[in-house]
Motif scaffolding. Structure first.
Motif, PDB file in Angstrom:
ATOM      1  N   HIS A  10       0.918  -1.120   0.078  1.00 59.83           N
ATOM      2  CA  HIS A  10       0.191   0.160  -0.024  1.00 59.83           C
ATOM      3  C   HIS A  10       0.510   1.439   0.236  1.00 59.83           C
ATOM      4  O   HIS A  10       1.612   1.134   0.721  1.00 59.83           O
ATOM      5  CB  HIS A  10      -0.784   0.220   1.243  1.00 59.83           C
ATOM      6  CG  HIS A  10      -1.819   0.874   1.359  1.00 59.83           C
ATOM      7  ND1 HIS A  10      -2.782   1.358   2.805  1.00 59.83           N
ATOM      8  CD2 HIS A  10      -2.900   1.618  -0.334  1.00 59.83           C
ATOM      9  CE1 HIS A  10      -3.679   1.787   2.456  1.00 59.83           C
ATOM     10  NE2 HIS A  10      -4.320   2.014   0.857  1.00 59.83           N
TER      11      HIS A  10
ATOM     12  N   SER B  43      -2.881   1.662   8.067  1.00 62.76           N
ATOM     13  CA  SER B  43      -3.036   2.316   6.503  1.00 62.76           C
ATOM     14  C   SER B  43      -4.393   1.801   5.584  1.00 62.76           C
ATOM     15  O   SER B  43      -4.806   3.177   5.448  1.00 62.76           O
ATOM     16  CB  SER B  43      -2.267   2.565   5.425  1.00 62.76           C
ATOM     17  OG  SER B  43      -1.281   1.093   4.199  1.00 62.76           O
TER      18      SER B  43
ATOM     19  N   ARG C 178      -3.524   7.452  -2.348  1.00 64.11           N
ATOM     20  CA  ARG C 178      -3.026   5.518  -2.512  1.00 64.11           C
ATOM     21  C   ARG C 178      -3.639   4.770  -3.390  1.00 64.11           C
ATOM     22  O   ARG C 178      -4.591   4.825  -3.525  1.00 64.11           O
ATOM     23  CB  ARG C 178      -3.459   5.767  -0.378  1.00 64.11           C
ATOM     24  CG  ARG C 178      -3.583   6.233   0.677  1.00 64.11           C
ATOM     25  CD  ARG C 178      -3.870   5.572   1.647  1.00 64.11           C
ATOM     26  NE  ARG C 178      -3.374   6.625   2.669  1.00 64.11           N
ATOM     27  CZ  ARG C 178      -3.324   5.999   3.767  1.00 64.11           C
ATOM     28  NH1 ARG C 178      -3.779   5.265   4.240  1.00 64.11           N
ATOM     29  NH2 ARG C 178      -2.782   7.342   4.571  1.00 64.11           N
TER      30      ARG C 178
ATOM     31  N   GLU D 266       1.691   5.226  -1.158  1.00 69.38           N
ATOM     32  CA  GLU D 266       1.269   6.933  -1.149  1.00 69.38           C
ATOM     33  C   GLU D 266       1.933   7.410  -2.540  1.00 69.38           C
ATOM     34  O   GLU D 266       3.175   7.751  -2.144  1.00 69.38           O
ATOM     35  CB  GLU D 266       0.948   7.453  -0.284  1.00 69.38           C
ATOM     36  CG  GLU D 266       0.290   9.262  -0.008  1.00 69.38           C
ATOM     37  CD  GLU D 266       1.232  10.191   0.725  1.00 69.38           C
ATOM     38  OE1 GLU D 266       0.680   9.178   2.170  1.00 69.38           O
ATOM     39  OE2 GLU D 266       0.566  11.264   1.284  1.00 69.38           O
TER      40      GLU D 266
END
Lengths: 404, 404, 404, 404
Positions: free
Chosen positions: A322, D310, A330, A324
């Motif tokens: 994951h 997250s 994201r 950014e």
């Protein structure tokens, strides 16, 4: 350029699937037409180095239960579809001969899980590390003498041990030597007993597992004293390889990794031992440190390993990354890696054996940092970026080779 | 070290999602606290180079239909969840001002798909490339003068054109110039008309698309004549980036790639235009050549791109890599990449703008090969391995910067 | 309860991988200890029906090139890892005997792709559908007589044909009969010539492919006239099976499918023929209609099929399902299916053969709608929801069986 | 047909993301134009039943810390992208009013993890279950009276508790009542205190979590005594839903599942609590039992749940299904499910509230087995096959509705 040397590879954990696949591969490659796919040392970089050819190798080793290369290989063939075709039939004779070179091992100071896999008639009886080291050293030396080998390399391919505390006596050789005759699990774990013996026998030592092996100041001091090259630890074959390949991309592109969750399912003997939480802990630690070294910060990171019996020697890893990007957006990358563990590992064992023997001939001593790309926790260096590691290996491959 | 320079970025295809995201990003980064995540030029390597800060930029461009940065950005916010929070409200004033800098473009020699997207009142009427070039050059020059800019960089972020044949007259500047007054689609595609004009206006040119742009000997000759740096082509943001990251691993480990099949699904304006087989062809060619350059052999390779309206600006790529390891065993890696296309592309546009402006100040001329890591089909080099490309960029980042 | 009947299965496309796997499976299951995994008719529902046991079957068929069950099976073993162990050795004798039952087929009215796979000495020479039908009928009848079979079922497992237009003469039997002596590709495609012949020979007919086969009013009329049960079409083995399993979940939960994009990669003979756009078209149409039937609306739907040689008989499907949930939130499901196509298909062929023979004994005539769960485009019903289809099959399995 | 009834939904754990999303959804659906996607009760089956319309609902509840529907919803919007657009602004007034209906809850007999989330001023002080029950009952009754509601349904959407031992005193109502005044964590867990109180207040009770709630003979006896319908437990929203959809396919096709390994990563409050091994245990048990019930045998099954901060309210599940097909061939299916947990759960909460209120009006008492399709561990039935469960729900939907 071929040389006429004869060398030995001594496999600790000889009936394990990595060691057996190594033996099968070395047997098969005695035929020139056998493909060299999977061997890093055959990727075109190493032509200048005078590495030992596969047919120069004789195989021996230690194990703690009854076994045989052919029957283990047949089991891998049936359960995991490895060694397709006539490979086993054609090489059964040489594999049977090499089977005779495998000696009873030791479970001195081993954990319960590994001890449970041993058989009395296949383990040597010794009360202290000193005794075990002497016996193992003698086995290796006898192998070298009997087969008239120029050199022997020792590779640890045994099951993963639980983490071993960094006791004070591991910090200097003299302190360690002072305790080698003690009957105590605290002195030295099994893997380090073997490592100590290998060095005493004058053999380069490769630790293909995350177990302690030679990775303490005391044993590294011994290696320097004896002029022995070391390498390790924990062969980088799948998920961690990909981490060290992909994380540099995220770093270079300045994409911020928020979390990296990886789950591994595998069967086989490796999976069985890793199913024990203590043994698994060593492995997870080994797999988990690479990200922050490459990224320069510590994203949330999870590493799961679970035993799934039906998979046999196949491992499937699923990783979810994951991250950014620009302006707070994201995004996700996921991968699955479906690899046959021993098939990925065995050629690296052969690569490392060739390179360690070569290093010994060049009088290289202690941790060989240019081998970092082969390992999850490379000794002697902090470098985890696969491409920086490769660059170092490539540089080395272009240097002056050892004489044969 | 900050300089007091003022620079312009001229976006061809200004109402497209990449260009709009670039504008939003430049507006947002006028605030120092806005994160720089996603910008390669902020990954820590470039501190020595005297690159222009985001607040130095004024935005202008061409487009062929009515539009506005704010409304396009709002649409991206609603459909694709981009620009979370108050980003648009806070920056609407500056974006409105920049909207006024966007001029009607040309569809001279464009294909039917792209022409269908144009509006009469937003396109300039000109009969020949020569006329169009002069009009575009004048727009760019006026932008520079009006805003008192030290430099202007031109970036092609317009829709992908169909492949353009390599006619003989593209091989030298004199031959091309001789035909610029012809009314014929065969002379020069739209993207190259813009590139020609940009160079005539004295601006470094970045081709972020796979369209022809400046990539023919005639226009490269023009660039050399005018002392202009060039870069391109086709920004490497997702699946192809991963190919150039992963293929070097397979090569180094001597694992034989048998087939690499990749499928991309995406919505948005880019997806819509790529849904046309002619336009898609240019893209697929651009994506498909990288493997054999890295591996040294040509595995079977498939690249599919399909328009899936519901995904809006998000692209999902699924790649299936089938490879052979040791002793003939076949294994698989698969990945999915779920990225927001413009969010991945826009920071690279800003990176390239900064680096191209810097290059012009250093009097660099023609294809900037150290920018290869940004592109699927880098001009002026055959290097496709991402880590070799990065290495070259890193080397460059350590050199003496241009004066401001 | 076992009966003493002897039955035949006649496979059109006998050297294809589905037919060969069917033959290998029937041979292997003559041993009671051979697992019945994969056979729907052995899932526990069908105990009351008096279905023919595997050992009751004799295998024959048609093909258009030279071949043999054993060598085809060995090739599948080597390339795709099918038939592990000693299966082939143990059954080579019976497979060799069955090979003798395979006769030269016809390529009359076949497309170029399929014709290119044929060999002169393995095809019958006939100028019109009438001639071909008579010759094929005679082959099947001779097989029944020679082997003293109570019944013979004909199964189409040949390569997929291009779509065939729904000409007017296919609408009634009299019109079709009137044109059977014409030399014209427009009269009847190859698959329908075989279907016609099978019915004339008094055999239940199963169309395991998306080709036309018996699926036109004229041939269905023939089936009713002769009292023959029909089933088809296009065996549902992988991706489409999953669509008809998952789409009902989205419907029941009132989750709105926005788009469903599926990509299939496969090697083998099936993949080779489907690589031709014309032949692929038939397949894609067959796979694409199921969603709107189940959901009640038409989401955007993509079906890709690509030939990847290295995969051999293995097919990997990747499906990406984009859906909307409560309050407009968009979510994703993705799956990959890694199946061995013939291994999935062959047991269904055997299931259908058993059920079609049983139907004939019960004097069922025309399309057997309770077999819908086996097919991508079930004939005689619009039902696509797998669980509604299963429910109908289960109901049928609880009815009174045919006498043996 | 609309009725004029006014009903209440009482949410235990009101500031949790599922409860908050339920409140936002009920507020939004007061507008007829708001889409009903995600509500099972709006899938077209339930038109005959006289279910309460969204605008009939008033929301109240208990929680153990300070909170408010609007601020929780805004946090979900910012972190997880939920509630796009103007939804929150438009409904802030009604949500603020409903916030006033939320009362301090109890942490009596709660585990340390949950207790750590509580605030003193938001928890009622009571020493025994009897006291807590009385206080909670009074809160619910006051809510009904104040708002002049015809009925109130109580739904448990609080955090998952650790497993609670099946003590003897839970086996009969008289035994349990005899101990309700004891100060001991062994008497009754928090979730069951709430369930007891709800029943005492005359409210149907829905257990949307795997916590004990009403699921013991003693409390079921109370429900029968008071004429109260019950449903639960543990809403089936993602991975387990897919298991109960896919496993029936493997069963029907007689494909043998060898292993089913599933890993879930999620953030948010649910992920945070499940990160505690004790709380996680309840969840895993709930997820793990479904396979053997459907398949009729027990394949190796793994369920992992890990907290990945997250991801916020998004959950990604990866499942790897290894299965055996015909003639021993092993194949794989994998899926990933990327769902927003509360968005999947909230409409089911509303469905269950509508159906439980309807059941009470029809005087249905005790476990409502026709609601099995909503739950991972349905009470009162062993049925786990989603399509059998759906069939029962569909049958119910066609029966005579309750009077309003």
């Amino acid at each position: 350029m071929k040389n006429n040397r004869r060398v030995g590879i001594w496999l600790i954990g000889a009936w394990g699937s990595v060691a057996t696949t190594t033996a099968v591969g070395l047997a098969a490659m005695r035929q020139e037409q056998q493909s060299r796919v999977g061997l890093v040392t055959e990727n075109g970089w190493f032509e200048k180095l005078n590495l030992d050819q596969p047919e120069a190798f004789v195989v021996g080793g230690h194990d703690i239960h009854q076994g045989c290369f052919v029957s283990t290989a047949q089991k891998l063939h049936q359960q995991a579809g490895m060694f397709s075709g006539n490979l086993l039939t054609e090489n059964s004779e040489i594999l049977a001969k090499w089977t005779e070179n495998v000696c009873p091992g030791t479970v001195l100071n081993a954990d319960a899980k590994i001890e449970s896999l041993s058989e009395v008639q296949s383990t040597i009886q010794c009360a202290t590390p000193a005794e075990a080291i002497e016996k193992i050293r003698a086995d290796i030396t006898a192998f070298r003498t009997t087969h008239q080998l120029d050199q022997v390399v020792v590779v640890n391919t045994a099951s993963t041990e639980p983490p071993f505390p960094t006791h004070d006596h591991l910090k200097s050789l003299s302190q360690l030597r002072a305790r080698l005759s003690e009957k105590s699990k605290e002195v030295l774990p099994t893997s380090s007993i073997y490592a100590f013996a290998a060095i005493e026998a004058g053999c380069p030592y490769v630790n293909f597992t995350p177990s302690l092996g030679s990775s303490c100041p005391a044993i590294e001091e011994l290696a320097r004293e004896k002029g022995i090259p070391l390498s390790g630890q924990d062969g980088k074959t799948g998920e961690t390889l990909l981490k060290t390949v992909l994380a540099p991309m995220f770093a270079a592109r300045n994409l911020k990794v928020l979390s990296w969750a990886g789950f591994n399912i595998l069967g086989g003997g490796d999976g069985f031992v890793l199913n024990d939480p203590a043994n698994k802990a060593t492995k997870i630690t080994s797999k988990d440190q690479v990200l922050s070294d490459i990224l320069g910060y510590r994203p949330q990171s999870l590493v799961g390993i679970e035993y799934v019996e039906s998979l046999s020697d196949w491992k499937t890893a699923w990783d979810h990354i994951h991250f950014e990007g620009f302006l707070g957006t994201r995004m996700m990358m996921q991968f699955t890696w479906q690899g046959c563990d021993s098939i990925l590992a065995a050629p690296l064992v052969i690569d490392l054996a060739r390179l360690a023997l070569h290093a010994q001939r060049r009088q290289e001593v202690g941790p060989l940092t240019y081998l970092a790309s082969f390992f999850k926790s490379p000794i002697g260096t902090k470098k985890q970026n696969f491409f920086e590691q490769l660059n170092e290996l490539w540089q080395y491959s272009q240097t002056q080779p050892a004489n044969s």
